[in-house]
Design a protein around this motif. Structure first.
Motif, PDB file in Angstrom:
ATOM      1  N   ASP A  76       0.844  -1.213  -0.034  1.00  0.00           N
ATOM      2  CA  ASP A  76      -0.011  -0.030  -0.010  1.00  0.00           C
ATOM      3  C   ASP A  76       0.893   1.289  -0.057  1.00  0.00           C
ATOM      4  O   ASP A  76       0.133   2.310  -0.060  1.00  0.00           O
ATOM      5  CB  ASP A  76      -0.923   0.000   1.363  1.00  0.00           C
ATOM      6  N   ARG A  77       2.175   1.016  -0.276  1.00  0.00           N
ATOM      7  CA  ARG A  77       3.194   2.129  -0.148  1.00  0.00           C
ATOM      8  C   ARG A  77       4.327   1.747  -0.612  1.00  0.00           C
ATOM      9  O   ARG A  77       4.611   0.829  -0.642  1.00  0.00           O
ATOM     10  CB  ARG A  77       3.224   2.895   1.393  1.00  0.00           C
ATOM     11  N   VAL A  78       5.169   2.856  -0.924  1.00  0.00           N
ATOM     12  CA  VAL A  78       6.609   2.638  -1.359  1.00  0.00           C
ATOM     13  C   VAL A  78       7.515   3.824  -0.665  1.00  0.00           C
ATOM     14  O   VAL A  78       7.081   4.964  -0.808  1.00  0.00           O
ATOM     15  CB  VAL A  78       6.755   2.812  -2.810  1.00  0.00           C
ATOM     16  N   ASP A  79       8.264   3.309   0.233  1.00  0.00           N
ATOM     17  CA  ASP A  79       9.094   4.192   1.195  1.00  0.00           C
ATOM     18  C   ASP A  79      10.097   4.806   0.212  1.00  0.00           C
ATOM     19  O   ASP A  79      10.692   5.792   0.271  1.00  0.00           O
ATOM     20  CB  ASP A  79       9.647   3.613   2.256  1.00  0.00           C
ATOM     21  N   VAL A  80      10.929   3.926  -0.738  1.00  0.00           N
ATOM     22  CA  VAL A  80      12.219   4.204  -1.355  1.00  0.00           C
ATOM     23  C   VAL A  80      12.065   3.842  -2.662  1.00  0.00           C
ATOM     24  O   VAL A  80      12.040   2.471  -3.009  1.00  0.00           O
ATOM     25  CB  VAL A  80      13.511   3.729  -0.677  1.00  0.00           C
ATOM     26  N   LEU A 119       1.939   5.857  -4.487  1.00  0.00           N
ATOM     27  CA  LEU A 119       2.190   4.976  -3.272  1.00  0.00           C
ATOM     28  C   LEU A 119       3.482   5.820  -2.504  1.00  0.00           C
ATOM     29  O   LEU A 119       3.561   5.580  -1.185  1.00  0.00           O
ATOM     30  CB  LEU A 119       2.980   3.631  -3.855  1.00  0.00           C
ATOM     31  N   LEU A 120       4.231   6.436  -2.869  1.00  0.00           N
ATOM     32  CA  LEU A 120       5.213   7.317  -2.290  1.00  0.00           C
ATOM     33  C   LEU A 120       4.795   8.366  -1.525  1.00  0.00           C
ATOM     34  O   LEU A 120       5.232   8.382  -0.438  1.00  0.00           O
ATOM     35  CB  LEU A 120       6.169   7.958  -3.170  1.00  0.00           C
ATOM     36  N   ARG A 121       3.826   8.851  -1.925  1.00  0.00           N
ATOM     37  CA  ARG A 121       2.990  10.015  -1.217  1.00  0.00           C
ATOM     38  C   ARG A 121       2.096   9.323   0.123  1.00  0.00           C
ATOM     39  O   ARG A 121       2.036   9.997   0.876  1.00  0.00           O
ATOM     40  CB  ARG A 121       1.981  10.539  -2.087  1.00  0.00           C
ATOM     41  N   ARG A 122       2.099   7.870   0.099  1.00  0.00           N
ATOM     42  CA  ARG A 122       1.337   7.273   1.378  1.00  0.00           C
ATOM     43  C   ARG A 122       2.353   7.085   2.334  1.00  0.00           C
ATOM     44  O   ARG A 122       2.166   6.464   3.324  1.00  0.00           O
ATOM     45  CB  ARG A 122       0.813   6.114   0.647  1.00  0.00           C
ATOM     46  N   SER A 123       3.513   7.225   2.047  1.00  0.00           N
ATOM     47  CA  SER A 123       4.820   6.954   2.877  1.00  0.00           C
ATOM     48  C   SER A 123       4.898   8.184   4.018  1.00  0.00           C
ATOM     49  O   SER A 123       4.848   9.162   3.499  1.00  0.00           O
ATOM     50  CB  SER A 123       5.830   6.596   2.097  1.00  0.00           C
ATOM     51  N   PRO A 126       9.532   9.035   2.449  1.00  0.00           N
ATOM     52  CA  PRO A 126       9.479   8.941   0.975  1.00  0.00           C
ATOM     53  C   PRO A 126      10.688   9.386   0.381  1.00  0.00           C
ATOM     54  O   PRO A 126      11.204  10.444   0.644  1.00  0.00           O
ATOM     55  CB  PRO A 126       8.429   9.729   0.301  1.00  0.00           C
ATOM     56  N   ASP A 127      11.575   8.618  -0.204  1.00  0.00           N
ATOM     57  CA  ASP A 127      12.872   9.054  -0.918  1.00  0.00           C
ATOM     58  C   ASP A 127      12.837   8.489  -2.488  1.00  0.00           C
ATOM     59  O   ASP A 127      12.353   7.372  -2.386  1.00  0.00           O
ATOM     60  CB  ASP A 127      14.113   8.292  -0.221  1.00  0.00           C
ATOM     61  N   ILE A 128      13.041   9.336  -3.327  1.00  0.00           N
ATOM     62  CA  ILE A 128      13.346   8.932  -4.609  1.00  0.00           C
ATOM     63  C   ILE A 128      15.063   8.979  -4.839  1.00  0.00           C
ATOM     64  O   ILE A 128      15.425  10.031  -4.936  1.00  0.00           O
ATOM     65  CB  ILE A 128      12.617   9.709  -5.773  1.00  0.00           C
ATOM     66  N   VAL A 129      15.527   7.947  -5.262  1.00  0.00           N
ATOM     67  CA  VAL A 129      17.006   8.101  -5.352  1.00  0.00           C
ATOM     68  C   VAL A 129      17.206   7.473  -7.112  1.00  0.00           C
ATOM     69  O   VAL A 129      16.742   6.620  -7.434  1.00  0.00           O
ATOM     70  CB  VAL A 129      17.708   6.974  -4.657  1.00  0.00           C
ATOM     71  N   THR A 130      18.004   8.452  -7.639  1.00  0.00           N
ATOM     72  CA  THR A 130      18.172   7.997  -9.006  1.00  0.00           C
ATOM     73  C   THR A 130      19.988   8.029  -9.369  1.00  0.00           C
ATOM     74  O   THR A 130      20.564   8.813  -8.900  1.00  0.00           O
ATOM     75  CB  THR A 130      17.764   9.091 -10.164  1.00  0.00           C
TER      76      THR A 130
END
Length: 224
Positions: A76-80, A119-123, A126-130
């Motif tokens: 239900d979520r993505v944290d990273v 899903l990141l907004r539900r964490s 939340p981190d987005i790593v590129t």
């Protein structure tokens, strides 16, 4: 650093750096969803670290959507989210390879991030790593990579920059790494080439910081 039940998505994790990243998160208790263009490679990578394996060809929008839908069906979520997948090429390459490199690095990164953003907004962390590469830095000419790889990495850099600005108010951290061409294994001493493990350590350091700490970029000195 305890990452118990942190939900992590890693692309291009069938081998090498992507697998190291997935393994580092899994070793700290994270629940890892890893992808590779070849499902067999993804499954072989996932089994020893108890991750969940998926096929995802970032150059194919339909494959990106299927991967995102599969992740949504399991959490239900993505944290990273770790945008790691890339096709590095040198020398002369075919038109199809040029298309694959740019579509996967540029379009695929944008589409997957867009599809997983809800899903990141539900964490609550939340981190987005590129994993961009020094090839995405203005004026960089040190790599032997094909110009198509440079083009894809510049696209990723531009995407990450505007994403960081727009998502900062929501508390979503956007972390970019610009390593030079590096080796998978090495002595990790001054004067030697940067190793994949050192790059992975930077990722783990950044996501482990308190939420008031927004590390936007990692830039690296060159050996040559």
């Amino acid at each position: 650093m305890d990452l118990d039940d942190v939900r992590v998505v890693v692309t291009g994790a069938g081998r090498d750096t992507g697998l190291l990243i997935a393994s580092a998160f899994a070793a700290r208790g994270a629940r890892v969803f890893l992808s590779a263009r070849d499902l067999g490679a993804a499954r072989r990578a996932a089994e020893p670290i108890r991750a969940e394996a998926f096929r995802c060809d970032l150059a194919d929008p339909a494959s990106v959507r299927e991967f995102a839908e599969a992740v949504r069906a399991r959490t239900d979520r993505v944290d990273v989210l770790v945008n790691n997948a890339a096709q590095y090429r040198e020398g002369e390459i075919s038109d199809d390879e040029v298309e694959q490199i740019i579509a996967g690095g540029a379009t695929g990164t944008v589409l997957l991030t867009q599809h997983l953003l809800p899903l990141l907004r539900r964490s609550d962390r939340p981190d987005i790593v590129t994993m961009i590469s020094g090839c995405g830095e203005p004026g960089n000419h040190r790599s032997a990579a094909h110009p198509a790889f440079y083009a894809a990495k510049h696209a990723q850099a531009g995407f990450a920059e505007i994403l960081s600005h727009r998502l900062r108010p929501e508390g979503i951290r956007v972390i970019s790494l610009f390593p030079p061409d590096f080796v998978q294994e090495g002595p990790r001493v001054a004067g030697s080439a940067l190793t994949a493990r050192s790059v992975v350590d930077c990722v783990m350091f950044a996501v482990g910081q308190p939420r008031d700490c927004f590390i936007r970029e990692f830039r690296f000195e060159q050996v040559r």
